[in-house]
Design an enzyme around this catalytic site. Sequence first.
Site, mmCIF file in Angstrom:
data_model
loop_
_atom_site.group_PDB
_atom_site.id
_atom_site.type_symbol
_atom_site.label_atom_id
_atom_site.label_comp_id
_atom_site.label_asym_id
_atom_site.label_seq_id
_atom_site.Cartn_x
_atom_site.Cartn_y
_atom_site.Cartn_z
ATOM 1 N N HIS A 1 0.838 -1.199 0.000
ATOM 2 C CA HIS A 1 0.000 0.000 0.000
ATOM 3 C C HIS A 1 0.874 1.250 0.000
ATOM 4 C CE1 HIS A 1 -2.781 -3.096 1.415
ATOM 5 N NE2 HIS A 1 -3.714 -2.340 0.887
ATOM 6 N N ARG B 1 4.838 7.113 1.197
ATOM 7 C CA ARG B 1 5.484 5.919 1.755
ATOM 8 C C ARG B 1 4.885 4.707 1.049
ATOM 9 N NH1 ARG B 1 3.821 2.500 6.346
ATOM 10 N NH2 ARG B 1 2.306 4.136 6.821
ATOM 11 N N TYR B 2 5.671 4.139 0.148
ATOM 12 C CA TYR B 2 5.280 2.895 -0.512
ATOM 13 C C TYR B 2 5.701 1.765 0.417
ATOM 14 C CZ TYR B 2 4.153 5.346 -4.809
ATOM 15 O OH TYR B 2 3.565 6.171 -5.745
ATOM 16 N N CYS B 3 4.751 1.231 1.141
ATOM 17 C CA CYS B 3 4.986 0.196 2.144
ATOM 18 C C CYS B 3 4.742 -1.165 1.485
ATOM 19 C CB CYS B 3 4.046 0.437 3.319
ATOM 20 S SG CYS B 3 4.362 -0.613 4.730
ATOM 21 N N MET B 4 5.821 -1.892 1.193
ATOM 22 C CA MET B 4 5.742 -3.101 0.381
ATOM 23 C C MET B 4 5.944 -4.363 1.207
ATOM 24 S SD MET B 4 5.223 -1.793 -2.644
ATOM 25 C CE MET B 4 4.154 -0.688 -1.746
#
Length: 153
Positions: free
Chosen positions: A105, A118-121
């Site tokens: 997300h 913040r690309y939280c992968m």
Amino acid sequence: MSQDYRKTPEAIARLTPKQYSVTQEDGTEPAFRNEYWDNHEAGLYVDVVSGQPLFASTDKYDSRSGWPSFTKPIEPDAVTEKTDRSLFMKRVEVRSTGADSHLGHVFDDGPAEAGGLRYCMNSAALRFVPLAELDEAGYGRYRALFENQENAR
């Protein structure tokens, strides 16, 4: 992108159960108990299904969330975003454009000086290609992203 990054039956068959759960069933792995949350090595993070380049370590930072976090994708068209209303809240899901893999997300609480995202992968959705192996793995065109890091050594 010259490479055809897509989902194939062979690629799906190579996934571990955790990778399959995350990428194909929109799963989430536990915070702080995943492969790349604390990786500080230079290199690329690619889609575990298709090999599509998604994120560079130059855009990775410690968000203290327990998942690998990035300020932006390697190319604007590497990911797509869609509204996710699961878990009784509204979030923005991130998927790879080539294989349509669920990655994680994106949130608007990232570093302001880097755009605020913040690309939280999920680590299980990614495969890490170290800088030293970019050429042999077919990602040599991305070497320029790391020139400042190499010159600093």
